[in-house]
Structures are given as C-alpha cells and as structure tokens.
Design an enzyme around this catalytic site. Structure first.
Site, short mmCIF file in Angstrom:
data_model
loop_
_atom_site.label_atom_id
_atom_site.label_comp_id
_atom_site.label_asym_id
_atom_site.label_seq_id
_atom_site.Cartn_x
_atom_site.Cartn_y
_atom_site.Cartn_z
N CYS A 160 67.76 -40.77 -49.55
CA CYS A 160 66.89 -41.39 -48.55
C CYS A 160 65.49 -41.61 -49.14
O CYS A 160 64.88 -40.66 -49.66
CB CYS A 160 66.80 -40.49 -47.33
SG CYS A 160 65.46 -40.90 -46.19
N PHE A 191 62.63 -42.00 -47.70
CA PHE A 191 61.60 -41.22 -47.01
C PHE A 191 61.61 -39.76 -47.47
O PHE A 191 60.56 -39.14 -47.62
CB PHE A 191 61.80 -41.32 -45.50
CG PHE A 191 61.69 -42.72 -44.98
CD1 PHE A 191 60.46 -43.34 -44.88
CD2 PHE A 191 62.82 -43.44 -44.62
CE1 PHE A 191 60.34 -44.65 -44.41
CE2 PHE A 191 62.72 -44.74 -44.14
CZ PHE A 191 61.48 -45.34 -44.04
N CYS A 192 62.80 -39.22 -47.69
CA CYS A 192 62.90 -37.86 -48.23
C CYS A 192 62.38 -37.81 -49.66
O CYS A 192 61.73 -36.84 -50.07
CB CYS A 192 64.35 -37.38 -48.18
SG CYS A 192 65.06 -37.30 -46.52
N TYR A 221 68.42 -36.09 -46.93
CA TYR A 221 69.47 -36.78 -47.68
C TYR A 221 68.83 -37.12 -49.01
O TYR A 221 67.76 -37.73 -49.05
CB TYR A 221 69.90 -38.09 -47.01
CG TYR A 221 70.33 -38.01 -45.57
CD1 TYR A 221 71.06 -36.93 -45.10
CD2 TYR A 221 70.02 -39.04 -44.69
CE1 TYR A 221 71.47 -36.88 -43.77
CE2 TYR A 221 70.42 -39.00 -43.36
CZ TYR A 221 71.15 -37.91 -42.91
OH TYR A 221 71.54 -37.86 -41.59
#
Length: 377
Positions: A115, A117-118, A112
């Site tokens: 996001c 973390f991405c 995503y």
C-alpha cells in the site's frame, strides 16, 4: 488500496467455492488466518518488588543515646528516600505512554506492505530512525484490525494505547512530537479532528482536518522551515502525492494483462494471504484490476498511454526540487520528499518502476532517498 479491496472480494469468492461440499476441502484450518490479539494498555511495574525494606539496627552501647538518635534519623531518611524514589518511578511509569520518541516508545504499524500510504509511513519512521513493529494485515479478512472501528490501513499504535489513523495524520503528528517535545501524542491528535466527508462517488468517508500541518510554534517553524515558502511548498507537494501521484500507480502497474498479473504476484507474495486466498487474488484479482485500471484512467483523465502521465508527474517533481538541491527539503529530506518516495517505492520490481527510472530524471533523487531511509539494524 483498491487492489486490496479487489483481492478481498475475489478471495472471499474463492473461499466460498472451496468451502462448499463439492470441493471436498478437509483442511479448513488453512483457510483461517492467524489472529493477533487486540491492543491493550500495558501494565507498567513500579519496581517495588525489587526494593527490600531494610532495618537499620544499632547495637546498644553504654551512653549511646546520641548514636541511637543518629541511627533513628538515618533510618527515617533512608525510608523517606525510598518513598520518594518509588513515587517517582510510579509517576514515570504512568507517563511512559507519552515519553519522548526514541526513549522506549513502542510503535506498532498495521499495514499492507504494497500500500503506498503505508509505505509513506515506513519511509518517515525509517528516516527518523524510529524502531517499530509491523503487523501485516490480511486484506481479505482483516482480522488483525478487527478491534478497530477505523477499518483502513495504515494504523499506528503508540505504546498499545494511542491509535493514529491516516498516513498524513500519522506523519504530521509524529513530526510535531519530535519537534516540540512539549505535548503528548494524545494532545497533539486534537489538532487533527476527525470529520465526515464525501468522496468522488458520494460515499461517506472519514477525513481529518489540518493533516498536512506540523503544529509548531513560530520560532520552531522558523528553524524547521528556514526558507520563505518552504512550509507552503512542503504542504503543496504532500497533498499532490496523495491527490495525484498515488492515482497514477494503479493505472500503470495494471496497464496490461501481463503487468497486472506480475503486480498481483508481487502483492500476494509480499502480503498475508492463505493459499486459496492468494490463488484467487492473483488470477481473478489481476484480471479485475486490469479492467478497473481502464476506468481509473478515465476517472482521472489520463492519457491513453498512462506512462506519459507518470513520467510527467515525476519530472514535475524533480523540476520543483531544482538542480541546486539534493532534496525538496534542501540537504535533508522534508515530509514531501518522504511522501513522494513512499508512493513511488511500491512499484519497485515492476515494469512501471523500471520504465520510470529509465525515462525520467528521478533516478539520482530516488537513490539518495533510498540511502537516507535505510533502517539501521
């Protein structure tokens, strides 16, 4: 991630409403997101079709036994050369899935875009100049990762055969690979075992051992971490980014109804939603996340003015870098720099980001990080 779950819930409600007979929706094709095929192992050619066997013919010459013998030897030698060459090509093709990064390794990131973390993984890949493809996952149906038993993002596929899960594992494993150049990605993944754990709510979750460690030999570690405590500091701040900083994002970007609506407008605009999914995600999701942000504030023991916690966290980070260094890693970013930058970057374009840049000392470091992580096209 919670916003994605919230968007998924409300978009499914919207899908149900619009698919009932009362709504008289006839264009159901718009409700079906495009699916990507499951990652499969790549079949590599050996190049055999490109090599045509050649027959060396010697015209008969009177008293030419010696010439004929030479021709026979030359033909046999050429055939042996071709056999060896094809064998080596076949061997290299079989090993290509674990070839060194930067020499044709195919990386595909399922994500995503909004996001944190991405965003951490993209920051790492961009800084190291590693080309990669992005598959934006629909947060409602998640059909793009239906082939995976691991149902979170980011997921990084290496040459369509090796799956890396969890942002910190992805970063640590790739960094290990870049430094050592000895073990394959599959071998390196054994250093980060998957384990069962329970989250704060008592729910069973998957966790990964050693995920903040770059697995290198002592001599390589001395080169990678020249200072006495540099490795310890890198691990400390990488964990801090995951365990504390990331939890300040949602309460700040959904702080007020106006900010919540602006945040979901950004999520829907940058994400992969159908028209109906986007509508319900934006308006109902924004309202829900504004309410949820209050619960998050209490869960993480934040101040009434959550901006103050964000400001303090960012200033603590800048103070830890110090005045004499460009980055936590010195003249170049280390993995902690990339993690913190990746988390903060998802707020760009929102009020929380503008306030952070104005009321903290992070601006100079952040601009330097933007510059060094710009992907060369």
């Amino acid at each position: 991630m919670m916003a994605a779950a919230c968007a998924r819930t409300f978009s499914k409600v919207g899908r149900f409403i619009f698919e009932t007979p009362k709504c008289r929706v006839t264009n159901t094709a718009a409700l079906v997101p495009r699916m990507s095929t499951r990652c499969q192992g790549r079949a590599y050619g050996t190049g055999g079709a490109g090599f045509k066997s050649r027959l060396l013919v010697a015209a008969p010459v009177r008293g030419s036994g010696r010439v004929l013998g030479c021709a026979f030897l030359l033909g046999g030698g050429f055939g042996l050369y071709q056999t060896i060459k094809l064998t080596l090509q076949r061997h290299l093709a079989e090993e290509k899935a674990d070839a060194p990064l930067g020499t044709g390794l195919k990386l595909t990131l399922y994500q995503y875009k909004t996001c944190p973390f991405c965003s951490k993984v993209r920051a790492f890949l961009d800084y190291h100049g590693l080309p990669y493809e992005i598959v934006e996952v629909n947060p409602v149906m998640r059909k793009e990762i239906k082939w995976s038993t691991y149902r979170k993002v980011p997921i990084l596929m290496v040459n369509e055969t090796v799956q890396l899960n969890d942002s910190s594992v992805i970063i640590s494993a790739l960094k290990t690979y870049l430094v050592t150049k000895e073990k394959t990605i599959s071998e390196i993944l054994t250093f980060y075992p998957e384990m069962k754990a329970k989250n704060d709510s008592g729910k069973d979750v998957k966790e990964f051992g050693n995920k903040y460690w770059v697995m290198v030999h002592d001599d390589e570690a001395d080169h990678l971490y020249p200072g006495k405590d540099t490795r310890k500091e890198e691990i400390k701040w990488r964990k801090w980014a995951d365990d504390w900083l990331v939890h300040l994002i949602s309460p700040n970007v959904y702080r007020t109804p106006t900010e919540a609506l602006a945040s979901f407008d950004y999520i829907v605009r940058e994400g992969k939603f159908s028209t109906f999914e986007g509508f319900f995600a934006k308006y109902f999701g924004a309202a829900a996340m504004w309410v949820i942000s209050k619960r998050l504030k209490n869960r993480h023991h934040l101040q009434d003015d959550v901006r103050q916690d964000l400001y303090k966290a960012v200033n603590d980070w800048v103070a830890a870098i110090g005045k004499n260094k460009k980055f936590m890693g010195g003249d170049q970013p280390n993995l902690a720099d990339l993690a913190v930058f990746g988390v903060l970057r998802v707020m760009e374009g929102l009020q929380a980001f503008d306030d952070m840049m104005e009321h903290t000392k992070v601006k100079n470091w952040y601009r330097r990080m933007q510059k060094v992580t710009e992907q060369v096209s």
